[in-house]
Design a protein around this motif. Structure first.
Motif, short mmCIF file in Angstrom:
data_model
loop_
_atom_site.label_atom_id
_atom_site.label_comp_id
_atom_site.label_asym_id
_atom_site.label_seq_id
_atom_site.Cartn_x
_atom_site.Cartn_y
_atom_site.Cartn_z
N ARG A 134 0.81 -1.20 -0.09
CA ARG A 134 -0.01 0.16 0.16
C ARG A 134 0.83 1.37 -0.16
O ARG A 134 0.78 2.37 -0.69
N LYS A 135 1.92 1.25 0.85
CA LYS A 135 2.99 2.32 0.88
C LYS A 135 3.74 2.88 -0.36
O LYS A 135 3.68 3.80 -0.81
N ASP A 136 3.83 1.60 -1.12
CA ASP A 136 4.59 1.87 -2.38
C ASP A 136 3.69 2.51 -3.54
O ASP A 136 4.19 3.22 -4.16
N SER A 137 2.17 1.81 -3.38
CA SER A 137 1.31 2.52 -4.21
C SER A 137 1.24 3.95 -4.20
O SER A 137 1.09 4.86 -4.85
N GLU A 138 1.13 4.39 -2.68
CA GLU A 138 0.96 5.80 -2.40
C GLU A 138 2.31 6.54 -2.78
O GLU A 138 2.10 7.65 -3.37
N LEU A 139 3.48 5.89 -2.65
CA LEU A 139 4.67 6.70 -3.02
C LEU A 139 4.74 7.02 -4.55
O LEU A 139 5.08 7.95 -5.08
N ASP A 140 4.30 5.97 -5.39
CA ASP A 140 4.11 6.07 -6.79
C ASP A 140 3.29 7.32 -7.12
O ASP A 140 3.48 7.94 -8.03
N ALA A 141 2.11 7.33 -6.17
CA ALA A 141 1.01 8.37 -6.59
C ALA A 141 1.75 9.78 -6.16
O ALA A 141 1.64 10.81 -7.05
N LEU A 142 2.46 9.85 -5.20
CA LEU A 142 3.21 11.07 -4.55
C LEU A 142 4.24 11.61 -5.49
O LEU A 142 4.33 12.68 -5.89
N ARG A 143 5.09 10.34 -6.19
CA ARG A 143 6.01 10.66 -6.93
C ARG A 143 5.55 11.51 -8.45
O ARG A 143 6.08 12.49 -8.81
N GLN A 144 4.42 10.72 -8.85
CA GLN A 144 4.01 11.33 -10.08
C GLN A 144 3.37 12.70 -9.80
O GLN A 144 3.56 13.64 -10.67
N LEU A 152 6.81 19.56 -10.54
CA LEU A 152 8.38 20.32 -10.85
C LEU A 152 8.14 20.57 -12.39
O LEU A 152 9.10 21.62 -12.62
N GLU A 153 7.60 19.97 -12.96
CA GLU A 153 7.41 20.65 -14.53
C GLU A 153 6.69 21.85 -14.53
O GLU A 153 7.19 22.73 -15.31
#
Length: 515
Positions: A102-112, A118-119
């Motif tokens: 679940r944390k990995d999925s949340e981190l992926d969303a946050l990274r996106q 940043l763009e």
């Protein structure tokens, strides 16, 4: 008739033999029956024992079987519990894996999301850069200067302003440091002086020997004054017997000689046997006692000050300080005082306290040797410290406390300052006494420079010089000539009040032993 007798005897013998044979057969049968009975009884008992042992073995087997089954059951229970714990851990790990996913999925969303932000920031930064370039171009057009030139002028202006501010700040800091350093130095010196108790040292050139009654004076004088003459010749101290009640004056500039004379007189008066031979014996014994006492004083001084590892010869020199003076100030008290002052000042400055105390105690060690060469006492003390393996910083502090050599360590100025503090306080020193003692020592050294002279004693405040010569090297005529030569040298080379009487003493002694 003989034949019948023989037949009768033979028949009798045959009868006896048959009887014996029959008896033997009967006994044998009885024993055989008895043996069969015993064997049967033994077999019955063996059968009983066999059954008993079999029963015991069966019971033991049943017990071992029960114990083994118990152990097996306990092990099975432990295995079951371990399996349960493993299952629980597997369940916990599975839950944690789910949480991690679940944390990995949340981190992926946050990274996106961050990538998108940043763009946007980069786009905004590009817009800002373009706007900044337009502004710079407009400023260059208005001012007639390029951006690099304007930046250089601004940097130079800031440098000059910063340099001016820095110089002003540095001057303020230096002035403040000078004021604080002066205050701190005065504070350290004042605290050091206040924390060390001082004593006013009073050195005399006479000692008073008290006696119980005036009758003892006659025994001390001896017949025609021979006892006093023997005592003066042995110690080099002038003994003054006057009308002072119950007292005898011992006069001499050397405190060691006065102490030897005082102790010798005390032993002679206590013992009651006072004659020239006994006087010489007691004086020699007292000299050894004084030497032992000097060593003990040195050891006690180092223990009191907490100084360890001094060479035995340095300890002896420290003890000899008790019987030496510096401008009327007792040398041992002065050295102890300097040691304590150095320790206090070193502690205030954060230096090695033990080394400072050691250097303070040994700083005047060059004044102690009697046969000192013609070198300053600070240099002689440094040479002695080097000889007895003292550390270089200690040696430099000793040699530099009167500026004879260059100071190379922080201990050197501390020892110099503390020596000045100890000697400069009111009543500490009397230079007149020092000059007087120096004149007497020079007087003795002048006479001692002649060949054949064993001992020289300056007595009566330097108005008389007694010279003891070897009888095998100096004749009576030579003694007269020697007395004249010494008096002439004193007259031409030395400055003195009044007149000096030169007495040359030559004795011949014949000594033998009865065995």
């Amino acid at each position: 008739m003989d034949i019948n007798l023989i037949l009768v005897v033979a028949a009798a013998l045959v009868g006896i033999g048959l009887g014996a044979l029959i008896t033997y057969m009967v006994i044998k049968k009885a024993n055989a029956a008895k043996a069969d009975g015993i064997i049967k009884v033994a077999e019955a008992e063996a059968e009983v024992i066999k059954k008993t042992k079999m029963l015991q073995a069966k019971e033991r087997f049943d017990q071992l079987k029960l114990d083994h089954e118990k152990v097996i059951n306990e092990k099975n229970l432990a295995i079951q519990q371990s399996e349960n714990r493993i299952k629980q851990k597997e369940q916990s790990i599975a839950q944690k894996q789910e949480q991690v996913q679940r944390k990995d999925s949340e981190l992926d969303a946050l990274r996106q999301n961050l990538t998108h932000q940043l763009e946007l920031v980069n786009a905004k930064q590009e817009e800002v850069d373009k706007f900044h370039k337009r502004q710079v171009q407009q400023l260059e057009t208005l001012s007639g200067l390029k951006a690099e030139d304007a930046k250089a002028q601004l940097v130079e202006s800031l440098k000059a302003e910063a340099r001016t501010d820095a110089l002003s700040h540095i001057k303020d800091i230096v002035d403040e440091a000078k004021i604080n350093a002066s205050k701190e130095a005065k504070k350290v010196v004042i605290q050091t002086i206040q924390r060390v108790a001082t004593e006013h040292a009073i050195e005399n050139s006479v000692s008073v020997f008290h006696i119980e009654s005036d009758e003892v004076k006659g025994r001390i004088i001896g017949r025609e004054g021979r006892n006093i003459r023997a005592l003066e010749a042995a110690t080099g101290i002038e003994i003054i017997v006057d009308d002072t009640p119950e007292a005898i004056i011992l006069s001499g500039f050397d405190p060691v000689r006065r102490e030897i004379a005082r102790l010798a007189l005390h032993q002679l008066v206590t013992d009651g046997r006072i004659h020239p031979a006994r006087i010489e014996e007691v004086v020699e014994k007292v000299k050894k006692q004084i030497e032992e006492e000097i060593i003990e004083i040195g050891k006690r001084t180092t223990i009191d000050l907490g100084i360890h590892g001094l060479h035995p010869e340095l300890i002896r020199m420290v003890g000899r300080m008790k019987y030496r003076s510096s401008y009327g100030q007792n040398l041992l008290q002065h050295s102890r005082e300097v040691a304590n002052l150095c320790a206090t000042m070193a502690a205030e400055l954060g230096l090695n306290v033990k080394a400072a105390k050691r250097a303070g105690l040994l700083h005047d060690i060059g004044k102690v040797p009697d046969d000192s060469p013609e070198v300053p006492h600070a240099i002689l003390g440094m040479q002695l410290a080097e000889k007895y393996k003292e550390k270089p910083e200690i040696c430099n502090a000793i040699g530099a406390h009167h500026d004879e050599i260059e100071m190379t360590t922080l201990l050197s100025p501390i020892v110099q300052v503390c020596d000045a503090i100890s000697g400069a306080r009111p009543g500490a020193r009397r230079e007149v006494v020092e000059q007087y003692i120096k004149r007497l020592k020079d007087l003795e050294a002048l006479a001692l420079s002649y060949p054949g002279v064993d001992k020289t004693y300056a007595i009566q405040a330097g108005r008389e010089l007694r010279v003891l010569v070897s009888s095998d090297k100096v004749t009576d005529k030579d003694a007269e000539a020697l007395s004249f030569d010494i008096s002439q040298r004193i007259q031409t080379e030395m400055t003195y009040p009044g007149q000096v009487k030169v007495t040359v003493i030559r004795e011949t002694r014949a000594v033998n032993f009865a065995k």
